[in-house]
Design an enzyme around this catalytic site. Structure first.
Site, PDB file in Angstrom:
ATOM      1  N   LYS A  71       0.923  -1.383   0.422  1.00 28.17           N
ATOM      2  CA  LYS A  71       0.261   0.439  -0.320  1.00 28.17           C
ATOM      3  C   LYS A  71       0.883   1.564  -0.046  1.00 28.17           C
ATOM      4  CE  LYS A  71      -1.767   1.513   4.045  1.00 28.17           C
ATOM      5  NZ  LYS A  71      -1.532   2.986   3.780  1.00 28.17           N
ATOM      6  N   ASN A  72       2.085   1.202   1.060  1.00 31.25           N
ATOM      7  CA  ASN A  72       2.592   2.527   0.955  1.00 31.25           C
ATOM      8  C   ASN A  72       3.894   3.127  -0.087  1.00 31.25           C
ATOM      9  OD1 ASN A  72       0.927   2.903   3.196  1.00 31.25           O
ATOM     10  ND2 ASN A  72       2.817   3.129   4.304  1.00 31.25           N
ATOM     11  N   ARG A 128      -4.779  10.619   3.717  1.00 32.01           N
ATOM     12  CA  ARG A 128      -4.086  11.809   4.288  1.00 32.01           C
ATOM     13  C   ARG A 128      -2.636  11.982   3.299  1.00 32.01           C
ATOM     14  NH1 ARG A 128      -0.575  14.256   7.639  1.00 32.01           N
ATOM     15  NH2 ARG A 128       1.066  14.185   7.294  1.00 32.01           N
ATOM     16  N   CYS A 169      -5.848   8.607   9.541  1.00 32.32           N
ATOM     17  CA  CYS A 169      -5.773   8.344   9.811  1.00 32.32           C
ATOM     18  C   CYS A 169      -6.543   9.249  11.269  1.00 32.32           C
ATOM     19  CB  CYS A 169      -4.920   7.016  10.348  1.00 32.32           C
ATOM     20  SG  CYS A 169      -5.439   5.655   9.874  1.00 32.32           S
ATOM     21  N   ARG A 226      -0.335  15.059  13.573  1.00 34.52           N
ATOM     22  CA  ARG A 226       0.313  14.617  11.450  1.00 34.52           C
ATOM     23  C   ARG A 226       0.438  15.809  11.152  1.00 34.52           C
ATOM     24  NH1 ARG A 226      -1.962   9.185   9.664  1.00 34.52           N
ATOM     25  NH2 ARG A 226       0.114   9.313   8.425  1.00 34.52           N
ATOM     26  N   PRO A 227       1.247  17.277  11.158  1.00 37.98           N
ATOM     27  CA  PRO A 227       1.074  18.227  10.511  1.00 37.98           C
ATOM     28  C   PRO A 227       1.660  18.246   8.945  1.00 37.98           C
ATOM     29  CG  PRO A 227       2.572  18.262  11.739  1.00 37.98           C
ATOM     30  CD  PRO A 227       1.800  17.091  12.043  1.00 37.98           C
ATOM     31  N   ILE A 228       2.211  18.847   8.072  1.00 40.20           N
ATOM     32  CA  ILE A 228       2.625  19.155   6.744  1.00 40.20           C
ATOM     33  C   ILE A 228       3.331  19.427   6.333  1.00 40.20           C
ATOM     34  CG2 ILE A 228       0.995  17.408   5.516  1.00 40.20           C
ATOM     35  CD1 ILE A 228      -0.119  20.534   5.045  1.00 40.20           C
ATOM     36  N   ASP A 229       4.086  20.323   7.461  1.00 44.99           N
ATOM     37  CA  ASP A 229       5.260  21.260   7.318  1.00 44.99           C
ATOM     38  C   ASP A 229       6.320  20.984   7.050  1.00 44.99           C
ATOM     39  OD1 ASP A 229       4.859  19.582   9.749  1.00 44.99           O
ATOM     40  OD2 ASP A 229       6.825  20.925  10.445  1.00 44.99           O
ATOM     41  N   ASP A 275       3.428   1.330  11.974  1.00 43.59           N
ATOM     42  CA  ASP A 275       2.554   0.125  11.585  1.00 43.59           C
ATOM     43  C   ASP A 275       2.597  -0.955  12.059  1.00 43.59           C
ATOM     44  OD1 ASP A 275       1.576   3.166  10.439  1.00 43.59           O
ATOM     45  OD2 ASP A 275       2.931   2.092   8.418  1.00 43.59           O
ATOM     46  N   VAL A 285       7.106   7.658  17.243  1.00 45.85           N
ATOM     47  CA  VAL A 285       6.707   7.928  15.959  1.00 45.85           C
ATOM     48  C   VAL A 285       5.459   8.932  15.647  1.00 45.85           C
ATOM     49  CG1 VAL A 285       6.336   8.068  13.254  1.00 45.85           C
ATOM     50  CG2 VAL A 285       8.424   5.979  14.244  1.00 45.85           C
ATOM     51  N   ARG A 292      -9.038   0.109   3.641  1.00 46.34           N
ATOM     52  CA  ARG A 292      -7.955   0.709   3.083  1.00 46.34           C
ATOM     53  C   ARG A 292      -6.738  -0.121   3.314  1.00 46.34           C
ATOM     54  NH1 ARG A 292      -6.624   6.369   6.439  1.00 46.34           N
ATOM     55  NH2 ARG A 292      -5.189   5.963   5.034  1.00 46.34           N
TER      56      ARG A 292
END
Ligand code: UD1
Length: 421
Positions: free
Chosen positions: A22-23, A95, A119, A124-127, A308, A330, A400
């Protein structure tokens, strides 16, 4: 709403084939946006809701996508891209939708993407994504729930240091840098196998990336990338989940297609718990020898123990001999499985980022829910050994990320079915 009904107590045995990761497939599908001239054919594409979501996003951009589920192939025709906006309705579901930012900027110089959902495991920022893209020359504005990015002077290679080796940020930067002018150096990038898979795919398309999988990646920008066919690597998290299923049910399972090199920390910890793990070039055999022993685990970026796999490993520790400590470094708030496992009789105390798991002789079946993807997998594992029947709700979370979970477990001898309530 559908749910899973599982009767615990069956010993699993036989062979299970692992699907494409998936990833790995999500960033690779995002990267197909960079491919010109041809139609891309991706092989070993798993049948997952997340794959459907990213395909839907590509379709909203005017890209043609067809998933041949029977043959695990996905065809993408990105020769023309008509639109640069990814709307909230789709992005909120996943995401990883944000992975189209880098390729759209590289190919078209503009991208407008709803702020991502996904999730509920921490803030979970995207900075780091944005910092990296800005270093390459993107101008970013945020408003009305959207991130609007443009490249008024094109993308230019840069030196980028990531404060944390974020997987998604590394991927977005890699895709943008592949078509930037000049050299980009990414220091402290993520080193996950999925990063290497994406870099391999980009290189086949004509990119020039060196060092993926190490702590420095160098990219020489190319003027144009050509659509090429590619085969996705096997899913190490799906493989790890079946390894734990074998260990917990005291079973004997051959996990075909699993790459043991990608699973070193999981294998080491299973061995420490007394589980037999035998590796060969085609897969991994796992034999559960009675009750596992308690072991401590701590999640870390690759090559450390994968976050995970934390929930699934904890499921095993709930029936281990002795007390284990599970530390999550994490993500914040990634103990979503704990309340549900407790309902099944597990004894777990949470203290900040650490959980203390006191192994029990047995778990008992009851009604539970999948609270996120991997927490859902952990509940299913617990149900495989619990006394009596477990009913798992909210299984859309599991859909998912697990291809054919029910059929694969049934083929190993589990008593599990999907029912419509
Ligand atoms: C990817 C995986 C996910 C896995 C995670 C960590 C995909 C599609 N998903 O998610 O399954 O659990 O890697 O192995 O590949 N962070 C920031 N700023 C950012 C980006 C991340 O602070 O800009 C933080 C996050 O909040 C989190 C940590 O970094 O605490 C790790 O996140 P990241 O590696 O980016 O995970 P994802 O790419 O979202």
């Amino acid at each position: 709403m559908e749910r899973l009904v599982i009767r615990g107590g069956r010993r699993l045995s036989g062979t299970v084939k692992i699907s494409g990761a998936k990833n790995a497939v999500l960033p690779v599908i995002a990267a197909t946006l960079l491919g010109q001239d041809n139609v891309t054919c991706l092989d070993e594409v798993p049948n997952l809701d997340d794959v459907r979501t990213i395909s839907e996003i590509l379709r909203t951009l005017g890209v043609k996508v067809r998933h041949d589920i029977a043959n695990n192939k996905l065809f993408v025709d990105a020769t023309t891209i008509e639109n640069i906006t990814a709307p909230y309705d789709i992005v909120r579901r996943m995401r990883a939708s944000f992975l189209i930012m880098g390729p759209l900027l590289a190919r078209l110089g503009r991208a407008k993407i709803s702020l991502p959902g996904g999730c509920a495991i921490g803030t979970r920022p995207i900075d780091l994504h944005l910092k990296g893209l800005e270093a390459l020359g993107a101008k970013i504005s945020i408003g009305h729930g959207y991130i609007d990015a443009t490249t008024p002077n094109g993308l230019k290679g840069a030196q980028i240091y990531l404060d944390f080796p974020s997987v998604g940020a590394t991927e977005n930067i890699l895709m943008a840098a592949s078509m930037a002018q000049g050299q980009t150096v990414i220091e402290n990038p993520a080193q996950e196998p999925e990063i290497v898979d994406l870099a391999n795919y980009l290189n086949i398309m004509g990119a020039n990336i060196r060092g993926a999988g190490t702590n420095v990646i160098k990219v020489e920008g190319a003027n144009k990338l050509i659509a090429r066919d590619y085969t996705i690597i096997p899913d190490r998290i799906e493989a790890g989940t079946y390894m734990i299923a074998a260990a917990m049910t005291r079973g004997d399972v051959y996990i075909a297609n699993a790459i043991s090199e990608h699973l070193k920390p999981v294998i080491a910890k299973l061995k420490e718990a007394g589980v037999s793990v035998m590796e060969d070039v085609d897969g991994i055999r796992v034999v559960g020898n009675g009750r596992p022993r308690a072991v401590d685990i701590k999640t870390l970026p690759y090559p450390g123990f994968p976050t995970d796999m934390q929930a699934q490993f904890m499921a095993m520790l709930t029936i281990a001999e002795g007390t284990s400590m599970v530390t999550e470094t994490v993500f914040e708030n990634r103990f979503m499985q704990v309340d549900e496992l407790r309902r099944m009789g597990a004894k777990i105390k949470i203290d900040g980022r650490t959980s203390v798991v006191e192994g029990q002789d047995k778990l008992t079946g009851c009604q539970v829910k999948a609270t996120d993807l991997r927490a859902g997998a952990a509940i299913v594992l617990a149900a495989l050994v619990a006394e009596g029947e477990t009913q798992v709700g909210y299984i859309h979370h599991i859909d998912r990320g697990y291809d054919n979970l029910v059929q694969k477990l049934v083929s190993l001898g589990a008593d599990i079915k999907r029912v419509d309530s």
